[in-house]
Design a protein around this motif. Structure first.
Motif, PDB file in Angstrom:
ATOM      1  N   SER A  35      -2.545  -5.314  -8.973  1.00 17.58           N
ATOM      2  CA  SER A  35      -2.391  -5.365  -7.522  1.00 17.58           C
ATOM      3  C   SER A  35      -3.270  -6.492  -6.975  1.00 17.58           C
ATOM      4  N   PRO A  36      -2.752  -7.232  -6.016  1.00 20.00           N
ATOM      5  CA  PRO A  36      -3.567  -8.307  -5.444  1.00 20.00           C
ATOM      6  C   PRO A  36      -4.694  -7.724  -4.598  1.00 20.00           C
ATOM      7  N   GLY A  37      -5.752  -8.494  -4.435  1.00 17.14           N
ATOM      8  CA  GLY A  37      -6.890  -8.054  -3.638  1.00 17.14           C
ATOM      9  C   GLY A  37      -6.589  -8.044  -2.154  1.00 17.14           C
ATOM     10  N   GLN A  38      -5.624  -8.883  -1.739  1.00 12.83           N
ATOM     11  CA  GLN A  38      -5.268  -8.982  -0.330  1.00 12.83           C
ATOM     12  C   GLN A  38      -3.745  -8.981  -0.197  1.00 12.83           C
ATOM     13  N   SER A  39      -3.286  -8.538   0.955  1.00 11.22           N
ATOM     14  CA  SER A  39      -1.859  -8.572   1.226  1.00 11.22           C
ATOM     15  C   SER A  39      -1.464  -9.976   1.676  1.00 11.22           C
TER      16      SER A  39
END
Length: 56
Positions: A35-39
């Motif tokens: 999952s990425p750290g930010q959207s």
């Protein structure tokens, strides 16, 4: 409701086929990707803010 039900069924079937194809090709399954750290929205907001700041 028939249109919505048909759209949901199509969405499910397409997703199933995509996952089957990824599996056949030996790719990483979406559920196994990190999952990425930010959207995307957060990244775009940060980029927009940095463009608005004057260069030193």
């Amino acid at each position: 409701m028939q249109g919505k039900q048909r759209a949901n069924k199509t969405h499910y079937e397409v997703g199933k086929k995509v996952r089957e194809t990824i599996r056949e090709l030996g790719g990483a399954m979406p559920k196994d990707l990190p999952s990425p750290g930010q959207s995307i929205k957060q990244i775009e907001s940060r980029q927009k803010k940095s463009k608005m700041l004057p260069d030193d």
